[in-house]
Design a protein around this motif. Structure first.
Motif, PDB file in Angstrom:
ATOM      1  N   UNK A   4      68.730  29.913  87.158  1.00  4.19           N
ATOM      2  CA  UNK A   4      67.197  30.125  86.945  1.00  4.19           C
ATOM      3  C   UNK A   4      66.611  29.219  85.868  1.00  4.19           C
ATOM      4  N   UNK A   5      67.020  29.415  84.769  1.00  5.15           N
ATOM      5  CA  UNK A   5      66.566  28.577  83.502  1.00  5.15           C
ATOM      6  C   UNK A   5      67.172  27.409  82.975  1.00  5.15           C
ATOM      7  N   UNK A   6      68.350  27.235  83.659  1.00  6.23           N
ATOM      8  CA  UNK A   6      69.089  25.938  83.333  1.00  6.23           C
ATOM      9  C   UNK A   6      69.697  26.102  81.918  1.00  6.23           C
ATOM     10  N   UNK A   7      70.031  27.329  81.352  1.00  5.54           N
ATOM     11  CA  UNK A   7      70.233  27.522  80.319  1.00  5.54           C
ATOM     12  C   UNK A   7      71.868  27.586  80.041  1.00  5.54           C
ATOM     13  N   UNK A   8      72.570  27.084  79.119  1.00  2.00           N
ATOM     14  CA  UNK A   8      74.064  27.081  79.038  1.00  2.00           C
ATOM     15  C   UNK A   8      74.390  28.055  77.929  1.00  2.00           C
ATOM     16  N   UNK A   9      75.613  28.811  78.367  1.00  2.00           N
ATOM     17  CA  UNK A   9      76.132  29.748  77.449  1.00  2.00           C
ATOM     18  C   UNK A   9      77.609  29.532  77.189  1.00  2.00           C
ATOM     19  N   UNK A  10      77.923  29.691  75.999  1.00  2.00           N
ATOM     20  CA  UNK A  10      79.352  29.558  75.696  1.00  2.00           C
ATOM     21  C   UNK A  10      80.052  30.852  75.216  1.00  2.00           C
ATOM     22  N   UNK A  11      81.103  31.378  75.597  1.00  2.00           N
ATOM     23  CA  UNK A  11      81.802  32.338  75.290  1.00  2.00           C
ATOM     24  C   UNK A  11      83.209  31.868  74.733  1.00  2.00           C
ATOM     25  N   UNK A  12      83.486  32.492  73.634  1.00  2.00           N
ATOM     26  CA  UNK A  12      84.985  32.307  72.875  1.00  2.00           C
ATOM     27  C   UNK A  12      85.518  33.618  72.859  1.00  2.00           C
ATOM     28  N   UNK A  13      86.738  33.851  73.929  1.00  2.00           N
ATOM     29  CA  UNK A  13      87.411  35.002  73.945  1.00  2.00           C
ATOM     30  C   UNK A  13      89.153  34.709  73.679  1.00  2.00           C
ATOM     31  N   UNK A  14      89.479  34.959  72.569  1.00  2.00           N
ATOM     32  CA  UNK A  14      90.781  34.763  72.297  1.00  2.00           C
ATOM     33  C   UNK A  14      91.219  33.032  72.430  1.00  2.00           C
ATOM     34  N   UNK A  15      92.243  32.887  73.374  1.00  2.00           N
ATOM     35  CA  UNK A  15      92.477  31.477  73.360  1.00  2.00           C
ATOM     36  C   UNK A  15      91.429  30.565  74.473  1.00  2.00           C
ATOM     37  N   UNK A  16      90.391  31.317  74.941  1.00  2.00           N
ATOM     38  CA  UNK A  16      89.610  30.823  76.175  1.00  2.00           C
ATOM     39  C   UNK A  16      88.194  30.400  75.501  1.00  2.00           C
ATOM     40  N   UNK A  17      88.058  29.195  75.990  1.00  2.11           N
ATOM     41  CA  UNK A  17      86.622  28.541  75.746  1.00  2.11           C
ATOM     42  C   UNK A  17      85.858  28.540  77.043  1.00  2.11           C
ATOM     43  N   UNK A  18      84.699  29.195  76.995  1.00  2.00           N
ATOM     44  CA  UNK A  18      83.804  29.167  78.326  1.00  2.00           C
ATOM     45  C   UNK A  18      82.410  28.753  78.180  1.00  2.00           C
ATOM     46  N   UNK A  19      82.321  27.796  79.255  1.00  2.00           N
ATOM     47  CA  UNK A  19      80.901  27.469  79.028  1.00  2.00           C
ATOM     48  C   UNK A  19      80.023  27.441  80.598  1.00  2.00           C
ATOM     49  N   UNK A  20      79.154  28.540  80.522  1.00  2.00           N
ATOM     50  CA  UNK A  20      78.481  28.443  81.912  1.00  2.00           C
ATOM     51  C   UNK A  20      77.164  27.546  81.723  1.00  2.00           C
ATOM     52  N   UNK A  21      76.940  26.894  82.832  1.00  4.97           N
ATOM     53  CA  UNK A  21      75.821  25.952  82.893  1.00  4.97           C
ATOM     54  C   UNK A  21      75.533  25.780  84.318  1.00  4.97           C
ATOM     55  N   UNK A  22      74.405  24.984  84.562  1.00  8.06           N
ATOM     56  CA  UNK A  22      73.861  25.101  85.951  1.00  8.06           C
ATOM     57  C   UNK A  22      74.777  24.207  86.606  1.00  8.06           C
ATOM     58  N   UNK A  23      75.900  23.572  86.200  1.00  8.56           N
ATOM     59  CA  UNK A  23      76.703  22.850  86.917  1.00  8.56           C
ATOM     60  C   UNK A  23      77.827  23.734  87.446  1.00  8.56           C
ATOM     61  N   UNK A  24      78.117  24.928  86.706  1.00  7.58           N
ATOM     62  CA  UNK A  24      79.006  25.901  87.053  1.00  7.58           C
ATOM     63  C   UNK A  24      79.822  26.457  85.899  1.00  7.58           C
ATOM     64  N   UNK A  25      80.796  26.816  86.064  1.00 10.83           N
ATOM     65  CA  UNK A  25      81.561  27.316  84.797  1.00 10.83           C
ATOM     66  C   UNK A  25      82.682  26.531  84.402  1.00 10.83           C
ATOM     67  N   UNK A  26      83.101  26.422  83.267  1.00  7.14           N
ATOM     68  CA  UNK A  26      84.275  25.712  82.678  1.00  7.14           C
ATOM     69  C   UNK A  26      84.862  26.663  81.840  1.00  7.14           C
ATOM     70  N   UNK A  27      86.156  26.677  82.243  1.00  7.83           N
ATOM     71  CA  UNK A  27      87.225  27.611  81.214  1.00  7.83           C
ATOM     72  C   UNK A  27      88.423  26.628  80.965  1.00  7.83           C
ATOM     73  N   UNK A  28      88.363  26.895  79.358  1.00  6.78           N
ATOM     74  CA  UNK A  28      89.638  26.092  78.733  1.00  6.78           C
ATOM     75  C   UNK A  28      90.423  26.990  77.859  1.00  6.78           C
ATOM     76  N   UNK A  29      91.810  26.942  78.539  1.00  5.59           N
ATOM     77  CA  UNK A  29      92.719  27.838  77.725  1.00  5.59           C
ATOM     78  C   UNK A  29      93.597  26.977  76.818  1.00  5.59           C
ATOM     79  N   UNK A  30      93.439  27.368  75.512  1.00  4.04           N
ATOM     80  CA  UNK A  30      94.283  26.598  74.468  1.00  4.04           C
ATOM     81  C   UNK A  30      95.605  27.152  74.579  1.00  4.04           C
TER      82      UNK A  30
END
Length: 126
Positions: A51-77
């Motif tokens: 709704x707001x085109x606002x991106x949010x980032x999470x860092x959980x253990x080895x996971x880097x997560x980015x939620x944006x209007x394009x979708x979600x991207x999850x990277x596991x180090x």
């Protein structure tokens, strides 16, 4: 995205199983989005992205997560330092042939797919 929520008897918990291309997303949700508060935070971030085109980032253990209007991207180090010598030994005479990397695995999906999965996950856990 195809996924299955099933009980893992070895770990005595529910887990999300996905195809290889979405493995990082299933693993992140299974391990770090387990309590009501974290489920709500992820759903709220997805709604803000929609709704707001606002991106949010999470860092959980080895996971880097980015939620944006394009979708979600999850990277596991991945920490391959301990396995580097063993991997190089497999290619013994061609050490330069294989270089270890800590880039890990990555997965992306749309917000609708993520929201549907999280809502199903919440229904199973509670």
């Amino acid at each position: 995205m195809d996924y299955e929520i099933a009980f893992d008897q070895d770990e005595n918990v529910y887990r999300i199983y996905t195809g290889y291309e979405f493995a990082a997303i299933g693993e992140w949700v299974s391990e770090y989005v387990r309590d009501l508060e974290s489920i709500q935070r992820v759903l709220m971030a997805a709604r803000l992205a929609e709704t707001e085109k606002e991106a949010t980032e999470f860092k959980h253990g080895p996971f880097d997560v980015i939620l944006s209007e394009e979708g979600v991207s999850v990277s596991r180090q991945v920490d391959l330092d301990s396995a580097e010598e063993e991997i190089k030994a497999m290619f013994d005479s061609q050490e330069s042939f294989y270089q270890t990397s800590t880039d890990g695995i990555q997965a992306e999906c749309g917000l609708d797919d993520l929201i549907n999965m999280i809502e199903s996950w919440h229904a199973v856990l509670h």
